[in-house]
Design an enzyme around this catalytic site. Structure first.
Site, PDB file in Angstrom:
ATOM      1  N   CYS A 152      -0.355  -5.237 -17.686  1.00 42.59           N
ATOM      2  CA  CYS A 152      -1.494  -6.131 -17.427  1.00 42.59           C
ATOM      3  C   CYS A 152      -2.410  -6.318 -18.642  1.00 42.59           C
ATOM      4  O   CYS A 152      -2.917  -7.426 -18.861  1.00 42.59           O
ATOM      5  CB  CYS A 152      -2.288  -5.639 -16.227  1.00 42.59           C
ATOM      6  SG  CYS A 152      -2.446  -3.855 -16.143  1.00 42.59           S
ATOM      7  N   HIS A 245      -9.525  -6.608 -16.799  1.00 40.25           N
ATOM      8  CA  HIS A 245      -9.428  -5.727 -17.957  1.00 40.25           C
ATOM      9  C   HIS A 245     -10.099  -6.409 -19.158  1.00 40.25           C
ATOM     10  O   HIS A 245      -9.810  -7.573 -19.476  1.00 40.25           O
ATOM     11  CB  HIS A 245      -7.968  -5.461 -18.316  1.00 40.25           C
ATOM     12  CG  HIS A 245      -7.226  -4.598 -17.332  1.00 40.25           C
ATOM     13  ND1 HIS A 245      -7.839  -3.926 -16.288  1.00 40.25           N
ATOM     14  CD2 HIS A 245      -5.906  -4.266 -17.274  1.00 40.25           C
ATOM     15  CE1 HIS A 245      -6.918  -3.236 -15.616  1.00 40.25           C
ATOM     16  NE2 HIS A 245      -5.744  -3.428 -16.183  1.00 40.25           N
TER      17      HIS A 245
HETATM   18  P1  NAP Z   1       0.577   0.644  -5.631  1.00 40.88           P
HETATM   19  O1  NAP Z   1      -0.697   0.081  -5.129  1.00 40.88           O
HETATM   20  O2  NAP Z   1       0.719   2.114  -5.742  1.00 40.88           O
HETATM   21  O3  NAP Z   1       1.777   0.053  -4.710  1.00 40.88           O
HETATM   22  C1  NAP Z   1       3.087   0.524  -4.819  1.00 40.88           C
HETATM   23  C2  NAP Z   1       3.994  -0.147  -3.806  1.00 40.88           C
HETATM   24  O4  NAP Z   1       5.310   0.429  -3.934  1.00 40.88           O
HETATM   25  C3  NAP Z   1       3.584   0.061  -2.353  1.00 40.88           C
HETATM   26  O5  NAP Z   1       3.941  -1.082  -1.597  1.00 40.88           O
HETATM   27  C4  NAP Z   1       4.451   1.245  -1.907  1.00 40.88           C
HETATM   28  O6  NAP Z   1       4.736   1.238  -0.514  1.00 40.88           O
HETATM   29  C5  NAP Z   1       5.713   0.962  -2.672  1.00 40.88           C
HETATM   30  N1  NAP Z   1       6.480   2.208  -2.865  1.00 40.88           N
HETATM   31  C6  NAP Z   1       6.037   3.402  -3.347  1.00 40.88           C
HETATM   32  N2  NAP Z   1       7.044   4.319  -3.340  1.00 40.88           N
HETATM   33  C7  NAP Z   1       8.128   3.679  -2.847  1.00 40.88           C
HETATM   34  C8  NAP Z   1       9.472   4.083  -2.562  1.00 40.88           C
HETATM   35  N3  NAP Z   1       9.897   5.331  -2.814  1.00 40.88           N
HETATM   36  N4  NAP Z   1      10.334   3.156  -2.044  1.00 40.88           N
HETATM   37  C9  NAP Z   1       9.921   1.896  -1.788  1.00 40.88           C
HETATM   38  N5  NAP Z   1       8.659   1.454  -2.022  1.00 40.88           N
HETATM   39  C10 NAP Z   1       7.776   2.343  -2.544  1.00 40.88           C
HETATM   40  O7  NAP Z   1       0.918   0.071  -7.083  1.00 40.88           O
HETATM   41  P2  NAP Z   1       0.427  -1.307  -7.781  1.00 40.88           P
HETATM   42  O8  NAP Z   1      -0.809  -1.107  -8.542  1.00 40.88           O
HETATM   43  O9  NAP Z   1       0.496  -2.383  -6.750  1.00 40.88           O
HETATM   44  O10 NAP Z   1       1.562  -1.531  -8.856  1.00 40.88           O
HETATM   45  C11 NAP Z   1       2.865  -1.981  -8.514  1.00 40.88           C
HETATM   46  C12 NAP Z   1       3.679  -2.148  -9.780  1.00 40.88           C
HETATM   47  O11 NAP Z   1       3.091  -3.161 -10.604  1.00 40.88           O
HETATM   48  C13 NAP Z   1       3.739  -0.887 -10.637  1.00 40.88           C
HETATM   49  O12 NAP Z   1       5.023  -0.787 -11.231  1.00 40.88           O
HETATM   50  C14 NAP Z   1       2.655  -1.121 -11.676  1.00 40.88           C
HETATM   51  O13 NAP Z   1       2.878  -0.423 -12.879  1.00 40.88           O
HETATM   52  C15 NAP Z   1       2.769  -2.627 -11.894  1.00 40.88           C
HETATM   53  N6  NAP Z   1       1.547  -3.317 -12.338  1.00 40.88           N
HETATM   54  C16 NAP Z   1       0.358  -3.063 -11.731  1.00 40.88           C
HETATM   55  C17 NAP Z   1      -0.767  -3.777 -12.147  1.00 40.88           C
HETATM   56  C18 NAP Z   1      -2.118  -3.573 -11.526  1.00 40.88           C
HETATM   57  O14 NAP Z   1      -3.104  -4.121 -12.073  1.00 40.88           O
HETATM   58  N7  NAP Z   1      -2.247  -2.834 -10.427  1.00 40.88           N
HETATM   59  C19 NAP Z   1      -0.655  -4.729 -13.147  1.00 40.88           C
HETATM   60  C20 NAP Z   1       0.591  -4.965 -13.735  1.00 40.88           C
HETATM   61  C21 NAP Z   1       1.681  -4.254 -13.301  1.00 40.88           C
HETATM   62  P3  NAP Z   1       3.954   2.201   0.545  1.00 40.88           P
HETATM   63  O15 NAP Z   1       2.635   1.537   0.821  1.00 40.88           O
HETATM   64  O16 NAP Z   1       4.851   2.194   1.710  1.00 40.88           O
HETATM   65  O17 NAP Z   1       3.799   3.544  -0.117  1.00 40.88           O
END
Ligand code: NAP
Length: 360
Positions: A152, A245
């Site tokens: 991001c 950010h």
């Molecule tokens: P998050 O809020 O922790 O969400 C993670 C998601 O993955 C949830 O839907 C979770 O489901 C699922 N998950 C976790 N463990 C799993 C498993 N073993 N099998 C299947 N699904 C699973 O994370 P996030 O911030 O949304 O980020 C998601 C991705 O985008 C990451 O790779 C992160 O690095 C990337 N990213 C994030 C941002 C940001 O600003 N947040 C920006 C760019 C990229 P449950 O609810 O069922 O646990």
């Protein structure tokens, strides 16, 4: 009688998290895509979305999504029907499943870092490196493929660097980030760690900022990316801001220039994504502000539906050549919105097989 929905059915993988929720917000009334399937972990599978997710967005959870049953993220056990899968999975799960989905004929458009630096996987910012989409033709996944979104902070940084790279060349970049808590997912950083505080460490973030821009700003030549040739030093901090950010950037350019030329390059930046009129493209990718105290997260992160990057405080740098401040919305431009724009561009340019934008 209402006409049939001709939009392309898509799935959101990791739909319950911080980025997954943004996908739902943005795809809910998207003109090209329709949310057909939602997946998450075993903890959530089998529950309705409303039961599985802690909805943290200020908009109301659409009722048809609230009632949809979340599927397991299991390419073999729970096959999906949608051709396009928007992935908001954590990186370990992405590493485990995204290739299997691609092999099964899906186009995975991923936010996770798992495949970003793979040689044949495009790391896309539509306004910056549209030509990198051609890598899809070399992928070993038959009728499927993997496309990725950068980190991001990298997205805001590269959107600001691209016009300077094209006009003057870049030798060195020093960047210090002030990153919002939504970047740490849900539930994210605890309030005891974050209120009245700054945390000067975000796992693996500096490494991503110090490598991804070389691929993104690399030239596509003879079927491969020749990485950009400059140095980057990054320092990343978590700050008590919800979304958006901020990056304080200094650059040394290859060619001597003056402040006006730098400002003109930033102000005049546009791309094929704008020319094509893609639904998620901001009218202007970079907005240059002249006020001395901007950009600010609360005031500037939602510019052009959170898809535009704002640059301000452009001035001479006594150590490098120029310095400025960049602000970019991390879960919109930096994640879900960025991925949707990648898919729109890939479809418009004919890279996703026979998938086409519905006729309006
Ligand atoms: P998050 O809020 O922790 O969400 C993670 C998601 O993955 C949830 O839907 C979770 O489901 C699922 N998950 C976790 N463990 C799993 C498993 N073993 N099998 C299947 N699904 C699973 O994370 P996030 O911030 O949304 O980020 C998601 C991705 O985008 C990451 O790779 C992160 O690095 C990337 N990213 C994030 C941002 C940001 O600003 N947040 C920006 C760019 C990229 P449950 O609810 O069922 O646990």
């Amino acid at each position: 009688m209402s006409s049939p929905d001709s939009r392309i059915p898509v799935a959101v993988l990791g739909a319950t998290g911080s980025v997954g929720q943004r996908f739902i917000q943005l795809l809910h009334d998207h003109p090209w895509f329709r949310i057909a399937e939602l997946t998450a972990s075993e903890r959530s599978a089998g529950k309705t979305y409303a039961e599985a997710a802690d909805w943290y967005q200020s908009s109301t959870l659409p009722s048809e999504i609230a009632d949809q049953v979340v599927k397991a993220t299991d390419p073999e056990g729970t096959p999906l029907e949608s051709r396009i899968l928007f992935s908001a999975l954590d990186s370990a799960t992405a590493k485990r499943v995204e290739e299997s989905y691609a092999r099964a004929g899906h186009y995975v458009v991923s936010n996770a870092s798992a495949h970003r630096m793979d040689e044949l996987v495009p790391l896309m910012i539509p306004e910056v490196n549209p030509e990198h989409l051609a890598l899809l033709e070399q992928q070993p996944y038959g009728s499927g493929g993997i496309l990725t979104n950068p980190n991001c902070s990298t997205i805001g940084l590269c959107l600001a660097l691209k016009p300077l790279h094209d006009a003057f060349g870049i030798e060195a970049v020093q960047v210090t980030t002030l990153q919002a808590v939504s970047g740490a997912g849900i539930p994210g950083v605890s309030s005891m760690a974050m209120i009245d505080n700054v945390v000067p460490y975000i796992g693996n973030e500096e490494e991503k900022l110090e490598t991804e821009p070389f691929k993104i700003l690399g030239r596509f030549e003879d079927g491969e990316i020749k990485p950009g040739c400059f140095v980057i030093s990054a320092m990343c901090n978590r700050v008590p801001v919800v979304d958006g950010h901020t990056l304080c950037v200094s650059v040394r350019l290859d060619r001597m220039t003056d402040l006006h030329e730098v400002e003109d390059a930033l102000r005049g930046f546009t791309s094929e994504a704008q020319a094509l009129g893609l639904p998620s493209a901001p009218a202007q990718p970079v907005h240059l502000l002249s006020e001395p105290d901007r950009p600010q997260p609360r005031l500037d992160r939602d510019r052009d539906r959170g898809m535009a990057t704002t640059v301000g405080r452009v001035r001479k740098c006594p150590i490098l050549d120029f310095k400025f401040v960049v602000l970019s919305h991390n879960t919109l431009r930096g994640a879900a919105g960025g991925s949707i724009l990648v898919a729109e561009l890939a479809i418009a340019k004919g890279y996703l097989g026979d998938l086409q934008a519905p006729k309006s």
